[in-house]
Design a protein around this motif. Sequence first.
Motif, PDB file in Angstrom:
ATOM      1  N   VAL A  72       0.956  -1.027   0.059  1.00 16.08           N
ATOM      2  CA  VAL A  72      -0.116   0.052  -0.090  1.00 16.08           C
ATOM      3  C   VAL A  72       0.788   1.195  -0.101  1.00 16.08           C
ATOM      4  N   THR A  73       0.478   2.185  -0.982  1.00 13.55           N
ATOM      5  CA  THR A  73       1.108   3.547  -0.577  1.00 13.55           C
ATOM      6  C   THR A  73      -0.011   4.429  -0.514  1.00 13.55           C
ATOM      7  N   GLY A  74       0.120   5.647  -0.559  1.00 15.90           N
ATOM      8  CA  GLY A  74      -0.904   6.704  -0.624  1.00 15.90           C
ATOM      9  C   GLY A  74      -1.870   6.781  -1.801  1.00 15.90           C
ATOM     10  N   THR A  75      -1.378   6.080  -2.856  1.00 19.68           N
ATOM     11  CA  THR A  75      -2.225   6.437  -4.032  1.00 19.68           C
ATOM     12  C   THR A  75      -2.291   4.747  -4.760  1.00 19.68           C
ATOM     13  N   SER A  76      -1.752   3.828  -4.379  1.00 21.31           N
ATOM     14  CA  SER A  76      -2.068   2.490  -4.703  1.00 21.31           C
ATOM     15  C   SER A  76      -1.784   1.567  -3.661  1.00 21.31           C
ATOM     16  N   VAL A  77      -2.698   0.311  -4.397  1.00 21.18           N
ATOM     17  CA  VAL A  77      -2.685  -0.926  -3.634  1.00 21.18           C
ATOM     18  C   VAL A  77      -2.441  -2.010  -4.709  1.00 21.18           C
ATOM     19  N   ARG A  78      -1.564  -2.733  -4.345  1.00 19.59           N
ATOM     20  CA  ARG A  78      -1.061  -4.083  -5.096  1.00 19.59           C
ATOM     21  C   ARG A  78      -1.314  -5.379  -4.172  1.00 19.59           C
ATOM     22  N   VAL A  79      -2.079  -6.160  -4.819  1.00 18.98           N
ATOM     23  CA  VAL A  79      -2.395  -7.578  -4.039  1.00 18.98           C
ATOM     24  C   VAL A  79      -1.874  -8.337  -4.965  1.00 18.98           C
ATOM     25  N   LEU A  80      -0.775  -9.236  -4.537  1.00 27.26           N
ATOM     26  CA  LEU A  80       0.074 -10.240  -5.196  1.00 27.26           C
ATOM     27  C   LEU A  80      -0.310 -11.713  -4.547  1.00 27.26           C
ATOM     28  N   ALA A  81      -1.198 -12.143  -5.002  1.00 25.69           N
ATOM     29  CA  ALA A  81      -1.581 -13.428  -4.282  1.00 25.69           C
ATOM     30  C   ALA A  81      -1.137 -14.803  -4.933  1.00 25.69           C
ATOM     31  N   GLU A  82      -0.793 -15.850  -4.296  1.00 29.25           N
ATOM     32  CA  GLU A  82      -0.255 -17.026  -4.919  1.00 29.25           C
ATOM     33  C   GLU A  82      -1.262 -17.476  -5.639  1.00 29.25           C
ATOM     34  N   SER A  83      -2.501 -17.648  -5.426  1.00 28.28           N
ATOM     35  CA  SER A  83      -3.657 -17.974  -6.401  1.00 28.28           C
ATOM     36  C   SER A  83      -4.848 -17.264  -5.878  1.00 28.28           C
ATOM     37  N   ALA A  84      -5.919 -16.837  -6.813  1.00 31.12           N
ATOM     38  CA  ALA A  84      -7.047 -15.995  -6.618  1.00 31.12           C
ATOM     39  C   ALA A  84      -8.273 -16.613  -7.409  1.00 31.12           C
ATOM     40  N   ASP A  85      -9.484 -16.502  -6.860  1.00 30.93           N
ATOM     41  CA  ASP A  85     -10.735 -16.848  -7.633  1.00 30.93           C
ATOM     42  C   ASP A  85     -11.732 -15.525  -7.202  1.00 30.93           C
ATOM     43  N   PHE A  86     -12.135 -15.083  -8.334  1.00 27.33           N
ATOM     44  CA  PHE A  86     -13.318 -14.305  -7.958  1.00 27.33           C
ATOM     45  C   PHE A  86     -14.498 -15.060  -7.477  1.00 27.33           C
ATOM     46  N   ALA A  87     -15.256 -14.611  -6.525  1.00 29.58           N
ATOM     47  CA  ALA A  87     -16.442 -15.019  -5.864  1.00 29.58           C
ATOM     48  C   ALA A  87     -17.165 -15.478  -6.946  1.00 29.58           C
ATOM     49  N   GLY A  88     -17.585 -14.884  -8.197  1.00 25.62           N
ATOM     50  CA  GLY A  88     -18.569 -15.007  -9.069  1.00 25.62           C
ATOM     51  C   GLY A  88     -18.160 -16.472  -9.947  1.00 25.62           C
ATOM     52  N   ASP A  89     -16.710 -16.772  -9.999  1.00 24.64           N
ATOM     53  CA  ASP A  89     -16.444 -17.794 -10.820  1.00 24.64           C
ATOM     54  C   ASP A  89     -16.229 -19.166  -9.846  1.00 24.64           C
ATOM     55  N   ILE A  90     -16.790 -19.226  -8.658  1.00 28.58           N
ATOM     56  CA  ILE A  90     -16.534 -20.328  -7.720  1.00 28.58           C
ATOM     57  C   ILE A  90     -17.652 -21.125  -7.909  1.00 28.58           C
ATOM     58  N   ASP A  91     -17.582 -22.444  -7.852  1.00 23.28           N
ATOM     59  CA  ASP A  91     -18.700 -23.459  -7.918  1.00 23.28           C
ATOM     60  C   ASP A  91     -18.822 -23.704  -6.484  1.00 23.28           C
ATOM     61  N   GLU A  92     -19.755 -23.113  -5.952  1.00 21.66           N
ATOM     62  CA  GLU A  92     -20.281 -23.550  -4.431  1.00 21.66           C
ATOM     63  C   GLU A  92     -20.410 -24.871  -4.071  1.00 21.66           C
ATOM     64  N   ALA A  93     -21.006 -25.782  -5.101  1.00 19.30           N
ATOM     65  CA  ALA A  93     -21.164 -26.904  -4.581  1.00 19.30           C
ATOM     66  C   ALA A  93     -19.841 -27.719  -4.539  1.00 19.30           C
ATOM     67  N   ALA A  94     -19.005 -27.544  -5.497  1.00 19.17           N
ATOM     68  CA  ALA A  94     -17.503 -28.286  -5.541  1.00 19.17           C
ATOM     69  C   ALA A  94     -16.884 -27.881  -4.315  1.00 19.17           C
ATOM     70  N   ALA A  95     -16.992 -26.521  -4.053  1.00 17.76           N
ATOM     71  CA  ALA A  95     -16.176 -26.100  -2.943  1.00 17.76           C
ATOM     72  C   ALA A  95     -16.550 -26.835  -1.603  1.00 17.76           C
ATOM     73  N   ARG A  96     -17.844 -26.717  -1.195  1.00 19.07           N
ATOM     74  CA  ARG A  96     -18.617 -27.676  -0.214  1.00 19.07           C
ATOM     75  C   ARG A  96     -18.158 -29.134  -0.172  1.00 19.07           C
ATOM     76  N   ALA A  97     -18.092 -29.475  -1.406  1.00 23.23           N
ATOM     77  CA  ALA A  97     -17.921 -31.075  -1.480  1.00 23.23           C
ATOM     78  C   ALA A  97     -16.518 -31.360  -0.963  1.00 23.23           C
ATOM     79  N   VAL A  98     -15.591 -30.351  -1.430  1.00 25.41           N
ATOM     80  CA  VAL A  98     -14.317 -30.586  -0.972  1.00 25.41           C
ATOM     81  C   VAL A  98     -14.068 -30.661   0.689  1.00 25.41           C
ATOM     82  N   LEU A  99     -14.904 -29.679   1.105  1.00 32.15           N
ATOM     83  CA  LEU A  99     -15.032 -29.414   2.662  1.00 32.15           C
ATOM     84  C   LEU A  99     -15.589 -30.757   3.368  1.00 32.15           C
ATOM     85  N   ALA A 100     -16.505 -31.095   2.579  1.00 34.20           N
ATOM     86  CA  ALA A 100     -17.194 -32.635   3.428  1.00 34.20           C
ATOM     87  C   ALA A 100     -16.355 -33.862   3.170  1.00 34.20           C
TER      88      ALA A 100
END
Length: 125
Positions: A72-100
């Motif tokens: 973070v600087t006063g004028t910018s934010v850079r998020v550098l993730a190892e991996s990331a998924d937009f919430a809209g692209d996530i298959d909820e059933a598949a994610a919950r199946a992994v948790l189960a």
Amino acid sequence: MADMSVDLVAVERLLWSGRAKFVSAQTTEGEIGILAGHEPLLGQLVEAGTVTIVSDSDERIVAAVHGGFFSVTGTSVRVLAESADFAGDIDEAAARAVLADENASPAALTKAQGQVRALEKAAEV
């Protein structure tokens, strides 16, 4: 209201880049909210965390992020993730199946936990 330049980048691709009013991220020190003019900061993202961006046009972008850093600087934010998924692209059933699945790997469980958190955060009003 002032805005800032924001980039959300995963190892494999640039997910989002633009102007935003607000960014929040889950870090190893807790959740932090960033507005334009914030003091410079470097933080470590948690595994199975989320990042929320409110664009300058009031679009709300939520992503599950899996480790990485943000700066973070006063004028910018850079998020550098190892991996990331937009919430809209996530298959909820598949994610919950992994948790189960009692045979799921720790890495798969962690990723699914972050995905479910992102879905829940995206559903918040």
